[in-house]
Design an enzyme around this catalytic site. Sequence first.
Site, PDB file in Angstrom:
ATOM      1  N   ASP A   1       1.109  -1.117   0.021  1.00 22.03           N
ATOM      2  CA  ASP A   1       0.197   0.154   0.093  1.00 22.03           C
ATOM      3  C   ASP A   1       1.046   1.067   0.185  1.00 22.03           C
ATOM      4  O   ASP A   1       0.554   2.199  -0.119  1.00 22.03           O
ATOM      5  CB  ASP A   1      -1.043  -0.049   1.432  1.00 22.03           C
ATOM      6  CG  ASP A   1      -2.033  -1.041   1.183  1.00 22.03           C
ATOM      7  OD1 ASP A   1      -2.738  -0.725   2.037  1.00 22.03           O
ATOM      8  OD2 ASP A   1      -2.527  -1.254  -0.324  1.00 22.03           O
TER       9      ASP A   1
ATOM     10  N   GLY B   1      -6.028  18.614 -34.748  1.00 23.84           N
ATOM     11  CA  GLY B   1      -6.894  17.544 -35.434  1.00 23.84           C
ATOM     12  C   GLY B   1      -7.508  17.763 -36.195  1.00 23.84           C
ATOM     13  O   GLY B   1      -7.361  17.348 -37.626  1.00 23.84           O
ATOM     14  N   MET B   2      -7.248  19.445 -36.719  1.00 23.22           N
ATOM     15  CA  MET B   2      -7.968  20.027 -38.328  1.00 23.22           C
ATOM     16  C   MET B   2      -6.417  19.464 -39.505  1.00 23.22           C
ATOM     17  O   MET B   2      -6.800  19.548 -40.129  1.00 23.22           O
ATOM     18  CB  MET B   2      -7.613  21.435 -38.322  1.00 23.22           C
ATOM     19  CG  MET B   2      -8.611  22.163 -37.376  1.00 23.22           C
ATOM     20  SD  MET B   2      -9.679  23.816 -37.565  1.00 23.22           S
ATOM     21  CE  MET B   2      -7.744  24.564 -36.804  1.00 23.22           C
TER      22      MET B   2
ATOM     23  N   ASP C   1      -5.918  33.664 -36.211  1.00 17.51           N
ATOM     24  CA  ASP C   1      -6.429  31.771 -36.041  1.00 17.51           C
ATOM     25  C   ASP C   1      -7.336  31.631 -35.139  1.00 17.51           C
ATOM     26  O   ASP C   1      -8.101  30.622 -35.166  1.00 17.51           O
ATOM     27  CB  ASP C   1      -5.107  31.921 -35.030  1.00 17.51           C
ATOM     28  CG  ASP C   1      -3.398  31.780 -36.300  1.00 17.51           C
ATOM     29  OD1 ASP C   1      -2.922  32.698 -35.840  1.00 17.51           O
ATOM     30  OD2 ASP C   1      -3.503  31.234 -37.681  1.00 17.51           O
TER      31      ASP C   1
END
EC number: 1.3.7.7
Lengths: 388, 513
Positions: free
Chosen positions: B36, B434-435, B299
């Site tokens: 633990d 992503g783009m 942007d």
Amino acid sequence: MSVKIDETLTVECETGNYHTFCPISCVSWLYQKIEDSFFLVVGTKTCGYFLQNALGVMIFAEPRYAMAELEEGDISAQLNDYEGLKKLCIRIRKDRDPSVIIWIGTCTTEIIKMDLEGMAPKLEWEIGIPILVARANGLDYAFTQGEDTVLAAMAHRCPEPEFSFRSRKETIQNFFTFHSRKKEELVEYANHPSLVLFGSLPSNVASQLNLELKRQSIKVSGWLPAQKYTDLPSLGDGVYVCGVNPFLSRTATTLIRREKCQLIGAPFPIGPDGTRAWIEKICPVFGIEPQGLEEREERIWESLKDYLDLVRGKSVFFMGDNLLEVSLARFLIRCGMIVHEIGIPYMDKRYQAAELSLLQDTCMKMCVPIPRIVEKPDNSNQIRRIRE
Amino acid sequence: MKLAYWMYAGPAHIGTLRVASSFKNVHAIMHAPLGDDYFNVMRSMLERERDFTAATASIVDRHVLARGSQERVVDNILRKDKEEYPDLIILTPTCTSSILQEDLQNFVNRASIISNSDVIFADVDHYQVNEIQAADRTLEQVVRYYLDRCHRQEKWDQFLTDAPSVNIIGIFTLGFHNQHDCRELRRLLRDLDIKINQIIPEGGSVEDLQNLPKAWFNLIPYREVGLMTAMSLNKEYGMPYISTAPMGAVDMAEWIRHIQKNVNTLALSSSSKRVDYEPYIDGQTRFVSQAAWFSRSIDCQNLTGKETVVFGDTTHAASITKILVREMGIRVSCAGTYCKHDAKWFKEQIQGFCDEILITDDHAEVGDMIARMKPSAIFGTQMERHIGKRLDIPCGVISAPVHIQNFPLGYRPFLGYEGTNQIADLVYNSFALGMEDHLLDIFGGHDTKEIISKSLSTNIGLIWNPESRLELSKIPRFAREKVERNTDKFARQKGIETITVEVMYAAKEALNT
């Protein structure tokens, strides 16, 4: 022989205030090894959080593992634990359809005395999937001994050797047809009783060990654990077993006592010296003379020359957490290092007898004193000893 | 009993240990079975600490189960006292040991009679509270212990500091970007000409806790941990506190104005001058922080109206939601938190900023929600990052629970004006990545791979037999090509025509020579 070991090898015992990992960590490698298994750890948030961190990114791939998290109602016995587990297992069957569900008991289940072994057979009958129970808790075990308890539980499920007789007859028939078919086929196997190896290793390492034995005309009938639960090897009277991991003493005992197998006590195949000694111990049992091992070992040592130059003469102190320390120490001594002390959580002197003997021989060969072995070490004392 | 794969907040004792190990010269003892104490390993690894973590375990084993701990716990406490000379020893149980229901408070009382260090029992119910709540409680407990003692011993120094000063409460180990945030807060307060009285618990000393009330007011950067302490100090000593998170340009301004108000109120009674931070706020927002400028650029305008999902702890989830909506013009379809105990505050904060609110600690629910919403980007924890990978949606990590990546070596605060820059970068990069993929897909930009692999096929004449083919397929994909090439080369050198498993391993050994 054993008297000699006691005199020259000192094994001490300390307080047990050391750090190691919880035995449920075995889930992290066993679920990968046994491809059709599902591990259900019955415990609390502490256990779950530990595995989450131990598995790291693997946890996101939704591995074949889950926690049955005990909540307050479960602990105070207000809720029916059988029904709880049944619900979870039915869901696991629906989502994953494994060939086996392995329940891992934890400290918590020990303390609340949850009767996992009692519930498992009933539930297995109800839902139609085999359920194994392995108690891998930190009260009794350390780290790699988790694998030990799981394999010991799995040993009970291995089939009887009746089936293996049939398959061995087939092997002998194939032996003749093979021989006549292709001359380039390198090796035929000698006629010998079944050999099963136990210990969880990545499949390519297992293949390599199979190959090494094949070179000596020894066929490995199976592994415990096998890549798939449905491929468990046959065990029983007349089957020889040999371990590859030093922490599997309970599995070895189970195989000898319950399954009536014959254990080949060998040092462990860790390092070229260990591997050679392991093969050399197995061959005579089947009446085979090992071939070419000395040259192989020499060649490997040659290829390690650059690394050996780096470590020669340097010293090591094993604080102990994973039970592999004796084999590792033996290997490093053979590499030319000095080992001051070997801390180890637990050492089964009988199961590791061959390894301890090899350790002594290696020390004598390399002209270094035999390191002291400390079971259940105390980390603060060790740090003090390191400083001195 | 429930099926769990993953939890957002850890068990209670981790919270207690984090607080204990953040203080200087405080030692924690866990009453726990072997294994633990993985906290030590976590902390060394993630925080890259050089020293051993000051937390050890008093091991619970079969003997303890049968006969009780008896002398063991007291002995361990006294031993640590002699070995390490800590100022304070905190004893904490774990889930397992709390079932044993041993009277740990009794052990603590007995030990404190003999030991030089103070000994406290961290009294937290492991089945009711999680890591975050336990950390909050333990911190409050430790602070109260020292202040009460100071009162009793009548060493009470009533006077506030002459110049304005503050305490920062809630920076501690394994926190999400805590170290960087702390540096940024120091810089800010220096700019505002405010001294720092104490920062607790990180690097703080328990011996100094008695001086906490000398500061003018308290700053709580993260409301999850530190709020209980602040409220307690407010109740007992009338210390005001600011629990707004200084994250994002708008909240930064509000935070500084709060500070201004507190300073000016107390300046009346001390000899300090009144302050006016408006010019500072203006200068920072418009010129020093680049985020405000960025949000007007093309942007950022491209991101207007894009949909996102936000999930995390209350502080970060609420702040990021507000930043996305107010400062960058991005839509938040759903915002949520796993801190169920603070749900009310969370809902109040983000009311009107998002379409839906999700309060849950079940990651499967979060995953389902994200799959339903199909946002252009996700801002969440490591778990959301992986949900995003699965669904092919980019994700930026904005909250604990954490991974080694969230302990960057470089300076990356989330708070303060530098924080606004970092957040803007994070948001923009998440969307941009992503783009990029989408654009490459649309315009067929992934053309370079095929040509290269074709040119490497000089495999004429080499046969891989079925076993070796099977063996090759077991090798993970990223290494497979290398192994194949190496084996082919070896076979060619040795004049071997058929590749078997033995040839594969011989080639592997030959690699090392």
